[in-house]
Structure formats: structure tokens, C-alpha cells
Design a protein around this motif. Structure first.
Motif, PDB file in Angstrom:
ATOM      1  N   CYS A 263     -12.519  -6.459  12.430  1.00 20.48           N
ATOM      2  CA  CYS A 263     -11.671  -7.303  11.595  1.00 20.48           C
ATOM      3  C   CYS A 263     -12.430  -7.713  10.345  1.00 20.48           C
ATOM      4  N   VAL A 264     -11.759  -7.631   9.186  1.00 18.49           N
ATOM      5  CA  VAL A 264     -12.321  -8.064   7.898  1.00 18.49           C
ATOM      6  C   VAL A 264     -11.264  -8.901   7.195  1.00 18.49           C
ATOM      7  N   ALA A 265     -11.653 -10.105   6.769  1.00 17.55           N
ATOM      8  CA  ALA A 265     -10.754 -10.984   6.022  1.00 17.55           C
ATOM      9  C   ALA A 265     -11.260 -11.085   4.588  1.00 17.55           C
ATOM     10  N   ILE A 266     -10.433 -10.707   3.624  1.00 15.84           N
ATOM     11  CA  ILE A 266     -10.793 -10.757   2.205  1.00 15.84           C
ATOM     12  C   ILE A 266     -10.380 -12.119   1.654  1.00 15.84           C
ATOM     13  N   LEU A 267     -11.326 -12.836   1.089  1.00 18.69           N
ATOM     14  CA  LEU A 267     -11.092 -14.186   0.572  1.00 18.69           C
ATOM     15  C   LEU A 267     -10.962 -14.227  -0.942  1.00 18.69           C
ATOM     16  N   ASP A 268     -11.627 -13.335  -1.645  1.00 20.08           N
ATOM     17  CA  ASP A 268     -11.605 -13.338  -3.109  1.00 20.08           C
ATOM     18  C   ASP A 268     -11.717 -11.895  -3.588  1.00 20.08           C
ATOM     19  N   PHE A 269     -10.709 -11.428  -4.334  1.00 20.14           N
ATOM     20  CA  PHE A 269     -10.697 -10.047  -4.823  1.00 20.14           C
ATOM     21  C   PHE A 269     -10.876  -9.990  -6.340  1.00 20.14           C
ATOM     22  N   ASP A 270     -11.483 -11.006  -6.932  1.00 22.75           N
ATOM     23  CA  ASP A 270     -11.718 -11.026  -8.373  1.00 22.75           C
ATOM     24  C   ASP A 270     -12.640  -9.875  -8.768  1.00 22.75           C
ATOM     25  N   GLY A 271     -12.239  -9.125  -9.802  1.00 25.15           N
ATOM     26  CA  GLY A 271     -13.008  -7.971 -10.234  1.00 25.15           C
ATOM     27  C   GLY A 271     -12.465  -6.663  -9.711  1.00 25.15           C
ATOM     28  N   ALA A 272     -11.576  -6.725  -8.695  1.00 22.75           N
ATOM     29  CA  ALA A 272     -10.948  -5.524  -8.136  1.00 22.75           C
ATOM     30  C   ALA A 272      -9.442  -5.745  -8.009  1.00 22.75           C
ATOM     31  N   ASN A 273      -8.850  -6.345  -9.059  1.00 24.07           N
ATOM     32  CA  ASN A 273      -7.425  -6.695  -9.012  1.00 24.07           C
ATOM     33  C   ASN A 273      -6.535  -5.456  -8.985  1.00 24.07           C
ATOM     34  N   ALA A 274      -6.895  -4.439  -9.766  1.00 28.44           N
ATOM     35  CA  ALA A 274      -6.066  -3.228  -9.812  1.00 28.44           C
ATOM     36  C   ALA A 274      -6.054  -2.522  -8.459  1.00 28.44           C
ATOM     37  N   THR A 275      -7.213  -2.424  -7.834  1.00 29.27           N
ATOM     38  CA  THR A 275      -7.288  -1.779  -6.512  1.00 29.27           C
ATOM     39  C   THR A 275      -6.507  -2.581  -5.480  1.00 29.27           C
ATOM     40  N   PHE A 276      -6.561  -3.904  -5.574  1.00 28.60           N
ATOM     41  CA  PHE A 276      -5.859  -4.761  -4.619  1.00 28.60           C
ATOM     42  C   PHE A 276      -4.341  -4.592  -4.729  1.00 28.60           C
ATOM     43  N   THR A 277      -3.813  -4.562  -5.961  1.00 33.05           N
ATOM     44  CA  THR A 277      -2.368  -4.395  -6.140  1.00 33.05           C
ATOM     45  C   THR A 277      -1.900  -3.017  -5.675  1.00 33.05           C
ATOM     46  N   ASP A 278      -2.700  -1.986  -5.962  1.00 31.45           N
ATOM     47  CA  ASP A 278      -2.350  -0.636  -5.481  1.00 31.45           C
ATOM     48  C   ASP A 278      -2.362  -0.579  -3.954  1.00 31.45           C
ATOM     49  N   LEU A 279      -3.292  -1.282  -3.348  1.00 29.47           N
ATOM     50  CA  LEU A 279      -3.377  -1.295  -1.884  1.00 29.47           C
ATOM     51  C   LEU A 279      -2.178  -1.994  -1.264  1.00 29.47           C
ATOM     52  N   LEU A 280      -1.720  -3.091  -1.865  1.00 26.56           N
ATOM     53  CA  LEU A 280      -0.553  -3.793  -1.335  1.00 26.56           C
ATOM     54  C   LEU A 280       0.694  -2.921  -1.387  1.00 26.56           C
ATOM     55  N   SER A 281       0.886  -2.209  -2.488  1.00 28.07           N
ATOM     56  CA  SER A 281       2.056  -1.319  -2.580  1.00 28.07           C
ATOM     57  C   SER A 281       1.955  -0.158  -1.588  1.00 28.07           C
ATOM     58  N   GLU A 282       0.740   0.321  -1.370  1.00 32.30           N
ATOM     59  CA  GLU A 282       0.546   1.404  -0.398  1.00 32.30           C
ATOM     60  C   GLU A 282       0.787   0.922   1.030  1.00 32.30           C
ATOM     61  N   ILE A 283       0.453  -0.345   1.316  1.00 32.98           N
ATOM     62  CA  ILE A 283       0.700  -0.911   2.652  1.00 32.98           C
ATOM     63  C   ILE A 283       2.198  -0.967   2.932  1.00 32.98           C
ATOM     64  N   GLU A 284       2.990  -1.349   1.928  1.00 27.29           N
ATOM     65  CA  GLU A 284       4.441  -1.407   2.110  1.00 27.29           C
ATOM     66  C   GLU A 284       5.017  -0.020   2.388  1.00 27.29           C
ATOM     67  N   ASP A 285       4.539   0.971   1.667  1.00 27.46           N
ATOM     68  CA  ASP A 285       5.027   2.339   1.900  1.00 27.46           C
ATOM     69  C   ASP A 285       4.621   2.844   3.289  1.00 27.46           C
ATOM     70  N   ALA A 286       3.389   2.514   3.713  1.00 26.34           N
ATOM     71  CA  ALA A 286       2.934   2.946   5.036  1.00 26.34           C
ATOM     72  C   ALA A 286       3.718   2.254   6.148  1.00 26.34           C
ATOM     73  N   ARG A 287       4.109   0.999   5.934  1.00 25.47           N
ATOM     74  CA  ARG A 287       4.902   0.289   6.933  1.00 25.47           C
ATOM     75  C   ARG A 287       6.321   0.846   7.019  1.00 25.47           C
ATOM     76  N   GLU A 288       6.887   1.222   5.889  1.00 29.56           N
ATOM     77  CA  GLU A 288       8.213   1.835   5.902  1.00 29.56           C
ATOM     78  C   GLU A 288       8.182   3.196   6.614  1.00 29.56           C
ATOM     79  N   GLU A 289       7.126   3.951   6.389  1.00 24.79           N
ATOM     80  CA  GLU A 289       6.996   5.237   7.071  1.00 24.79           C
ATOM     81  C   GLU A 289       6.849   5.052   8.577  1.00 24.79           C
ATOM     82  N   TYR A 290       6.117   4.004   8.996  1.00 21.31           N
ATOM     83  CA  TYR A 290       5.968   3.744  10.434  1.00 21.31           C
ATOM     84  C   TYR A 290       7.323   3.400  11.065  1.00 21.31           C
ATOM     85  N   LYS A 291       8.118   2.581  10.384  1.00 22.75           N
ATOM     86  CA  LYS A 291       9.441   2.225  10.908  1.00 22.75           C
ATOM     87  C   LYS A 291      10.327   3.455  10.999  1.00 22.75           C
ATOM     88  N   ARG A 292      10.235   4.315  10.027  1.00 20.88           N
ATOM     89  CA  ARG A 292      11.071   5.523  10.021  1.00 20.88           C
ATOM     90  C   ARG A 292      10.674   6.467  11.152  1.00 20.88           C
TER      91      ARG A 292
END
Length: 296
Positions: A263-292
Motif C-alpha cells: 500500500c502507498v498513500a500519496i500526500l503531495d503530488f506537487d511537481g508531477a501534476n500532469a502525470t497525476f491528472t493523466d493517471l486519474l483519467s486512466e484509472i477511470e478508463d480502467a474501471r470502466e473496462e473492468y465493469k464491462r
């Protein structure tokens, strides 16, 4: 005449008067050759103070002398989760030993105790399957490396973004630790382990929770399965994103740790904002694929 007499007048305070009235045996002494040292500057005084042996700078200012008694062999504190995992491991090992052994005619009292423990394991597993409301049916896509508590697919793009984010945040944290150790410990970028993650979730400090897909099976009260379900439920209540992108070995490799990380908990993503936003959108797509994939 008066002016010339005043100029050549010898007064008791003058050097001429002292030399005149000095005795012949005291004409020269070592004090005459003594040279007074020049007064040192403030910079020289500070440099001399720092060179003193008693003014030593400690390598780690956080390590302080403990008060009270200290044990030669201190007892290690074991959490409830670790205790439950160890108990389940020992019971599982005894169950396997009993199954491997051939049945004997004379039943010894040790064998009876082992059989009772085996029955206890089966009762724990059955009770968790019946009582826990959040248990789901195991689908064909689930396996030992992708267990039933995962609710998103593990895509290559998801793995790549997660590894990049973890490496960047770990590099930022190490750089801050090298500059100022006290500030870096007070404001960490990420924390590891279920206990640290749940503690930060209670005070709403977690921005993203990353869980491994191959955590060990440990049913029962305060077990590993129950802990993971509680973390997922808490994230849903607090509206904190969570994902299951990597196995334990891959998480430890990304963070350059020897022990496996679950388990890893991310507390501050300052300096990697672009990677963080891309990861959140990818998580949503991966969750939709799992449901399908699980709905069919």
C-alpha cells in the motif's frame, strides 16, 4: 630659551626618564623583546570556537537520548493486522502438513489439536464469506496475482504512469530530505503501509491510494481482506481516488525498496501534476473496462 627648555625637559612619565634612572644590571631583559600580539578579529574568534573539540555537530539531530530505563533486547510491537496474518499463516501451514501426512490408526493428542485448528480455519473462511456484505463473486479474470478485491484492470499505460509518478515523488522527497531532514520528515510526499495510509485517511491528507493486486489472503476479523475493504470504503466516503495497478514486487522496485510494498498513500503530488491528472483519467478508463468485462 624657555621654549627650548620645555622641549628638552625630562618628565617622570617619559621613556627617557625610565632609561636614565634604570640600574646598570637591569639595562636589558626579556620583557624588552616581548612583542604584544595583535587583537584578533571577530572572524578569527568564531573560527577558533568552531575548532574546539567539545563543539561537535551531530550527524542526526533527531536522535536524542531516551529518558528512563532502556532494555538490552527491546520488545517489538506487533500490530493486530500482523498478528492475524501470522496466525493464519501458521494455521494454514499446519493444515497442509496434516493433509500431506498419511492417516494413522492411533490418533495422538497433538493430531487432535491440529485437526481442531484446521476446523477453525474453515469456520473463519465460511463466516467471512457469509457475514461480510462487501464480498464479491470471484470472476474468471481474477487470479492469485489479481485478486477479487480489485475493481480496475491493470493496463500497460496505467502501470507506466503509476511507476513514473512514484519515482518522481520519491526523488522529490529524497532531495528535500538531503536539504533539511526535519522539514522533510514533517511534510512527507508519500507513506507506505496500511497503518500509515489509514491514519492519513482519517485526517483527510491522502490525494491518491495505490494498493497492490496480489496481497496475501487473510480472512477473519482484523485480517488483511477486511482491512483492504475498509480502506476502499473509507476512500469512497471521502471521495479519494484509489487504484490497483501493480503487484507488490513492482511497487517495491519502483520505490527502490527491498521489502515488498502492499500500500502507498500519496500526500503531495506537487511537481508531477500532469502525470497525476493523466493517471486519474486512466484509472477511470480502467474501471470502466473492468465493469464491462465482469458484467458479461
Amino acid at each position: 630659551m624657555a621654549d627650548t627648555d620645555a622641549a628638552t625637559r625630562i618628565t617622570p612619565g617619559s621613556s627617557k626618564y625610565k632609561n636614565k634612572h634604570r640600574k646598570p644590571e637591569q639595562q636589558a631583559s626579556l620583557l624588552d623583546f616581548l612583542v604584544k600580539p595583535r587583537p584578533k578579529t571577530q572572524r578569527q574568534l568564531k573560527a577558533r570556537k568552531l575548532q574546539r573539540p567539545h563543539l561537535t555537530i551531530r550527524s542526526n539531530p533527531l536522535v536524542t537520548k531516551t529518558k528512563g530505563k532502556t532494555r538490552l533486547d527491546p520488545k517489538k510491537k506487533i500490530t493486530k493486522l500482523k498478528k492475524s496474518v501470522r496466525i493464519y499463516r501458521s494455521l494454514k501451514k499446519e493444515k497442509q502438513e496434516v493433509e500431506e501426512q498419511e492417516p494413522e490408526e492411533d490418533i495422538q493428542p497433538e493430531a487432535i489439536q491440529v485437526e481442531e485448528q484446521v476446523q477453525r480455519i474453515t469456520l473463519i473462511e465460511e463466516s467471512t464469506d457469509k457475514d461480510s456484505p462487501q464480498t464479491k463473486e470471484v470472476h474468471s479474470i481474477h487470479s492469485r496475482r489479481f485478486r477479487s478485491y480489485c475493481d480496475n484492470c491493470t493496463r500497460p499505460r496505467l502501470k507506466e504512469l503509476t511507476i513514473k509518478l512514484l519515482k518522481d515523488l520519491d526523488r522529490f522527497h529524497k532531495r528535500a530530505f538531503a536539504k533539511n531532514e526535519i522539514k522533510a520528515r514533517a511534510h512527507p510526499r508519500l507513506v507506505f503501509g496500511f497503518r500509515e495510509a489509514s491514519a492519513r485517511l482519517r485526517i483527510s491528507k491522502v490525494k491518491l491510494l495505490i494498493l497492490a493486486t496480489d496481497c496475501e489472503i487473510c480472512p477473519g476479523k482484523s485480517g488483511l481482506d477486511e482491512t483492504i475493504e475498509a480502506l476502499k470504503f473509507q476512500c469512497q466516503q471521502e471521495k479519494v481516488p484509489y487504484c490497483f495497478p501493480l503487484v507488490r514486487r513492482e511497487l517495491s522496485y519502483a520505490l527502490q525498496k527491498r521489502a515488498q510494498i502492499s500500500c502507498v498513500a500519496i500526500l503531495d503530488f506537487d511537481g508531477a501534476n500532469a502525470t497525476f491528472t493523466d493517471l486519474l483519467s486512466e484509472i477511470e478508463d480502467a474501471r470502466e473496462e473492468y465493469k464491462r468485462r465482469t458484467s458479461s
